[in-house]
Design an enzyme around this catalytic site. Sequence first.
Site, PDB file in Angstrom:
ATOM      1  N   GLN A 195       1.136   0.902  -3.076  1.00 38.15           N
ATOM      2  CA  GLN A 195       1.973   0.074  -3.957  1.00 38.15           C
ATOM      3  C   GLN A 195       1.793   0.447  -5.427  1.00 38.15           C
ATOM      4  O   GLN A 195       2.402  -0.191  -6.300  1.00 38.15           O
ATOM      5  CB  GLN A 195       1.643  -1.416  -3.770  1.00 38.15           C
ATOM      6  CG  GLN A 195       1.967  -1.952  -2.396  1.00 38.15           C
ATOM      7  CD  GLN A 195       3.457  -1.927  -2.065  1.00 38.15           C
ATOM      8  OE1 GLN A 195       4.317  -1.778  -2.934  1.00 38.15           O
ATOM      9  NE2 GLN A 195       3.770  -2.075  -0.799  1.00 38.15           N
ATOM     10  N   HIS A 235      -4.024  -4.669   2.563  1.00 35.57           N
ATOM     11  CA  HIS A 235      -3.008  -4.542   3.611  1.00 35.57           C
ATOM     12  C   HIS A 235      -3.744  -4.269   4.931  1.00 35.57           C
ATOM     13  O   HIS A 235      -4.828  -3.670   4.919  1.00 35.57           O
ATOM     14  CB  HIS A 235      -2.110  -3.351   3.247  1.00 35.57           C
ATOM     15  CG  HIS A 235      -0.925  -3.146   4.133  1.00 35.57           C
ATOM     16  ND1 HIS A 235      -0.999  -2.458   5.324  1.00 35.57           N
ATOM     17  CD2 HIS A 235       0.364  -3.505   3.995  1.00 35.57           C
ATOM     18  CE1 HIS A 235       0.204  -2.413   5.877  1.00 35.57           C
ATOM     19  NE2 HIS A 235       1.052  -3.045   5.092  1.00 35.57           N
ATOM     20  N   LYS A 261       7.983   4.754  -0.110  1.00 31.93           N
ATOM     21  CA  LYS A 261       7.965   3.716  -1.153  1.00 31.93           C
ATOM     22  C   LYS A 261       8.205   4.331  -2.536  1.00 31.93           C
ATOM     23  O   LYS A 261       8.353   3.629  -3.519  1.00 31.93           O
ATOM     24  CB  LYS A 261       6.634   2.970  -1.135  1.00 31.93           C
ATOM     25  CG  LYS A 261       6.396   2.196   0.168  1.00 31.93           C
ATOM     26  CD  LYS A 261       5.142   1.373   0.094  1.00 31.93           C
ATOM     27  CE  LYS A 261       4.572   1.029   1.448  1.00 31.93           C
ATOM     28  NZ  LYS A 261       5.192  -0.120   2.090  1.00 31.93           N
ATOM     29  N   ASP A 305      -6.206   2.917  -1.894  1.00 33.26           N
ATOM     30  CA  ASP A 305      -4.915   2.836  -1.211  1.00 33.26           C
ATOM     31  C   ASP A 305      -3.852   2.634  -2.289  1.00 33.26           C
ATOM     32  O   ASP A 305      -3.692   1.546  -2.834  1.00 33.26           O
ATOM     33  CB  ASP A 305      -4.953   1.659  -0.227  1.00 33.26           C
ATOM     34  CG  ASP A 305      -3.578   1.333   0.339  1.00 33.26           C
ATOM     35  OD1 ASP A 305      -2.617   2.080   0.064  1.00 33.26           O
ATOM     36  OD2 ASP A 305      -3.469   0.317   1.051  1.00 33.26           O
ATOM     37  N   CYS A 346       1.849  -8.122   6.182  1.00 24.51           N
ATOM     38  CA  CYS A 346       0.731  -7.320   6.708  1.00 24.51           C
ATOM     39  C   CYS A 346      -0.531  -7.541   5.884  1.00 24.51           C
ATOM     40  O   CYS A 346      -1.312  -6.599   5.648  1.00 24.51           O
ATOM     41  CB  CYS A 346       1.070  -5.824   6.754  1.00 24.51           C
ATOM     42  SG  CYS A 346       2.361  -5.447   7.910  1.00 24.51           S
TER      43      CYS A 346
HETATM   44  N1  PMP Z   1      -1.164  -0.213   1.858  1.00 27.91           N
HETATM   45  C1  PMP Z   1      -0.362  -1.048   1.190  1.00 27.91           C
HETATM   46  C2  PMP Z   1      -0.907  -1.769   0.000  1.00 27.91           C
HETATM   47  C3  PMP Z   1       0.954  -1.221   1.606  1.00 27.91           C
HETATM   48  O1  PMP Z   1       1.749  -2.059   0.948  1.00 27.91           O
HETATM   49  C4  PMP Z   1       1.431  -0.524   2.739  1.00 27.91           C
HETATM   50  C5  PMP Z   1       2.855  -0.687   3.244  1.00 27.91           C
HETATM   51  N2  PMP Z   1       3.386  -1.943   3.163  1.00 27.91           N
HETATM   52  C6  PMP Z   1       0.555   0.330   3.387  1.00 27.91           C
HETATM   53  C7  PMP Z   1      -0.729   0.477   2.921  1.00 27.91           C
HETATM   54  C8  PMP Z   1       0.962   1.109   4.602  1.00 27.91           C
HETATM   55  O2  PMP Z   1       1.970   1.999   4.292  1.00 27.91           O
HETATM   56  P1  PMP Z   1       2.772   2.738   5.459  1.00 27.91           P
HETATM   57  O3  PMP Z   1       3.293   1.681   6.361  1.00 27.91           O
HETATM   58  O4  PMP Z   1       3.846   3.471   4.724  1.00 27.91           O
HETATM   59  O5  PMP Z   1       1.807   3.654   6.123  1.00 27.91           O
END
Ligand code: PMP
Length: 422
Positions: free
Chosen positions: A219, A139, A242, A216, A380
């Site tokens: 997910q 991401h 999430k 990270d 993203c």
């Molecule tokens: N890492 C991953 C794999 C994600 O899917 C996301 C959110 N789509 C993020 C980081 C960032 O999360 P946040 O926008 O809640 O900070």
Amino acid sequence: MAVNSHQAAVAERTPVTAWDAQGVRRDFPILAQRVHGKPLVYLDNAATSQKPRAVLDALLDFYTRDCSNIHRGVHELSERATAGYEEAREKVRTFLGAREAREIIFVRGATEAINLVAWTFGRERIGVDDEVLITAMEHHSNIVPWQILCEAKGAKLCVTPISDSGELRMDEFEKRLNPRVKLVAVAHVSNALGTVNPVEEIVRMSHARGIPVLVDGAQAAPHMKVDVQELDCDFYTFSGHKVYGPTGIGALYGKAALLDEMPPFHGGGDMISSVTFEKTTYNVLPYKFEAGTPNIAGAIGLGAAIDYVGRIGMERIAAHEHALLEYGTRALARVPGLRMVGTARKKAGVLSFVLEGIHPHDVGTVLDREGIAVRTGHHCAQPVMDRFRIPATTRASLALYNTREELDALAAGVWKVKEMFA
Ligand code: PMP
């Protein structure tokens, strides 16, 4: 915080064996609505998931009964707020299987957690010609902070490629583990592909060469049992929103020894032990990293979300979602011209696809008219789209309240798109 009657009812109703799909759905008031005259089918859970009443109640309870700032008041409300906030930290500790509560830092979410590590650990440990090793399925929030850091330090961002099915090329990963690598940063689960990465193996291989690993878990945390001690990772991040919790709250886990030696991220109230104009000494963990008034209600709401998923059981949630993933994959495979993007052997909760000759935004718009919420775009993760030479995908992502009927509705909606654009 006292267990209210609704929470007690949820606990009582929580099925021991059979999956009580309708019971679970009733816990999420937002799901009962109609959108464009159709029952809402919410399949945008990788972006954010809906909140059970237990979380809504916890937020309301905090603001109607206990609202106060924490850690500095001697009065009753401040003590209650502080207790609620620190209980939430303990819940996150248990949720992640961390050894100590001081290893849990409350942050806004995964993005802030990764930036925190980049600007504390990274600032200290990464220098000219050093390397940060990530993967091609990250991401943007696990790319850009490292890119900014590498630019500032004269270091290099290196990337492990992925296969056509969206799996990490472990042979290529190993090749890139050289003495210049000072940190490996990897998604536990890819948000664009659903791939579950072999994090334990990644950690083992990296540690064998003395390289710390950040995972990270944005997910992964909503979909599977996470145990940071078993993974042995050095940092783990996730976002509360999430995991059925509020927005604006998440956590960073870090091994105490590392967090202890890291400089603070933000300066301000609560992160200090003493301040003079000449010198400031910093507070102990975890407060050193929590400058200013935190998202107190958010933390308490996240605690309620963790209680909620805990009552159901992460293993049972994972099994339910896995069955749905297989069902949805089969249903979509029957649509001619549909290609699944991300077909790793180990996947969690994500159905990302393209329809030949039809732009994903058109797919998303038609599905919306059917009351079906999906995400279209690059999610993203633009480098993933580049890797598969596509501009975007349509992504349906699962949560514990989704049902087979909803996946039937999704498949029917996609058939309709095909007819409209044929
Ligand atoms: N890492 C991953 C794999 C994600 O899917 C996301 C959110 N789509 C993020 C980081 C960032 O999360 P946040 O926008 O809640 O900070």
